[in-house]
Design an enzyme around this catalytic site. Structure first.
Site, PDB file in Angstrom:
ATOM      1  N   HIS A 137       0.817  -1.214   0.000  1.00 34.66           N
ATOM      2  CA  HIS A 137       0.000   0.000   0.000  1.00 34.66           C
ATOM      3  C   HIS A 137       0.853   1.268   0.000  1.00 34.66           C
ATOM      4  O   HIS A 137       0.675   2.177   0.797  1.00 34.66           O
ATOM      5  CB  HIS A 137      -0.981  -0.028   1.162  1.00 34.66           C
TER       6      HIS A 137
ATOM      7  N   ASN B 166       3.253  10.945   8.255  1.00 34.17           N
ATOM      8  CA  ASN B 166       4.507  11.023   8.970  1.00 34.17           C
ATOM      9  C   ASN B 166       5.165   9.641   9.033  1.00 34.17           C
ATOM     10  O   ASN B 166       4.482   8.629   9.082  1.00 34.17           O
ATOM     11  CB  ASN B 166       4.287  11.506  10.403  1.00 34.17           C
TER      12      ASN B 166
ATOM     13  N   HIS C  17       3.750  12.048  -0.034  1.00 31.87           N
ATOM     14  CA  HIS C  17       2.304  11.812  -0.100  1.00 31.87           C
ATOM     15  C   HIS C  17       1.895  11.513  -1.539  1.00 31.87           C
ATOM     16  O   HIS C  17       2.550  11.938  -2.479  1.00 31.87           O
ATOM     17  CB  HIS C  17       1.522  13.023   0.391  1.00 31.87           C
TER      18      HIS C  17
END
Length: 392
Positions: free
Chosen positions: A67, A231, A392
């Site tokens: 993932h 994070n 991200h």
């Protein structure tokens, strides 16, 4: 080939789906299987990680992704007899360097690596393919495959195992884009070089000594974090990640999560764990899950009468809290990287419990003084890199 149609996107209802190049051809080739949307996300992120690890360390490198974050990453250092046993490769004879790298990457967190997508910095050989064949895995990306390796992998999962070859010379455009809610985001690619010695020059702690091995491990930690959803915090020892905390909103939660994983990795080497009397023929996934439960506070779930017989030939003794604390206290020389600054000293307190002696983090918190004093309390050497690695 400019584009490749996919079965669907992140979920079956998200159609149509494809990968494509706006200009030029795709720098990859599917040699077997039919990789999906998430497979390609894992493949391309993990490939960047291992390519950078190889460039920084000069060692064959591997990553185990789930993932879009690594469950493990490592370089191809030889395995000790203990590591060979806890990674369950002691029946295979001498491993090649790239096979060692994958055994380490997979072994960091075997529970999270279940069903992983694998990246290899070097040509996949028959030994590495043999390791892959017997693990539950979705696919692999590498710059090439030997004929023997390709034959082994094409036989995996009834011929559906995903095998991708990528052009190692491919360099993407320096500007990257993605869409969210119909709006296009654009930024320069994160091309920061994390093996730059200058990153380790600002050492505000009293202890200022980084061994050669510690610098290598900190570089591995930082490169791993560069491709981990933020994070994130990464513990590294002896050339491999041993605990990765990804995608947490609080940094202390990252540090705890990764620290707990590092502790489990270390506890798997406890004589009681290595000596667990498993029933013959137990499935690899069942064995891994049983070990994790045995180590945890929920050990009765596999040790109660009527249950332990499913896993063991005889009932093992409990690994007590006192035994676990004493064993974890023996873990030393662990390196820790963070993708941004530590806001409070509680992160250092938690890291210390898992044997951390070397830290690399961005610095720049209003509480840097507290973080530094906590490091000094335990004799930890910490570098302020001045580099944030959000992903991200």
């Amino acid at each position: 080939m400019k584009e490749l149609a996919l079965k669907y996107g992140c979920n079956p209802n998200q159609k149509p789906s494809r990968i494509f190049m706006a200009e030029g051809e795709l720098p990859l080739e599917v040699l077997n299987g039919r990789p999906g949307y998430i497979n390609f996300l894992d493949a391309l992120n993990s490939w960047q990680l291992v390519k950078e690890l190889k460039s920084a360390t000069g060692l064959p490198s591997a990553a185990s992704f789930k993932h879009v974050s690594p469950a493990g990453a490592a370089v191809g250092l030889p395995l000790s007899d203990t590591l060979r046993r806890i990674y369950f490769v002691d029946d295979l004879g001498e491993l090649s360097p790239i096979a060692c790298a994958y055994a380490r990457a997979r072994g960091a967190d075997r529970m999270s690596s279940y069903g992983d997508f694998v990246a290899l910095s070097d040509t996949c050989d028959a030994m590495t393919a043999t390791l892959l064949k017997r693990e539950v895995s979705d696919g692999v990306i590498a710059p090439d495959y030997t004929p023997e390796a390709l034959e082994i992998l094409r036989a995996k999962r009834k011929g559906t195992y995903n095998v991708i070859r990528i052009d190692p010379s491919y360099v993407p455009d320096p500007i990257e884009r993605k869409q969210v809610f119909g709006i296009t985001f654009e930024q320069g690619r994160n091309e920061i070089k994390l093996d730059d010695p200058a990153l380790f020059e600002n050492i505000p702690t009293r202890c200022k000594t980084f061994t050669e091995e510690a610098r290598r491990d900190l570089i591995i930690a930082l490169i791993t974090l560069k491709y981990t959803q933020s994070n994130s915090v990464c513990y590294v020892k002896d050339g491999q990640a041993i605990g990765i905390g990804a995608g947490q909103q609080s940094r202390i939660h990252c540090t705890r999560l990764a620290g707990n994983k590092a502790d489990i990795w270390w506890l798997r080497q406890h004589p009681k764990v290595m000596g667990l009397p498993f029933v013959p023929g137990i499935r690899r996934a069942d064995r891994d899950n049983t070990i994790d439960v045995y180590i945890s506070e929920d050990h009765d779930d596999v040790l109660r009468d009527g249950t332990w017989q499913q896993f063991f030939t005889e009932k093992p003794d409990v690994l007590t809290i006192e035994e676990k604390k004493a064993w974890i206290a023996q873990n030393t020389k662990v390196a820790l990287g963070s993708d941004a600054f530590f806001p409070f000293g509680d992160n250092i307190e938690r890291a210390h419990k898992s044997g951390v002696e070397f830290i690399a983090q961005a610095g720049g918190s209003v509480r840097d003084d507290h973080v530094i004093s906590t490091c000094d309390k335990y004799g930890i050497a910490m570098a302020f890199t001045g580099v944030r690695l959000f992903h991200h």
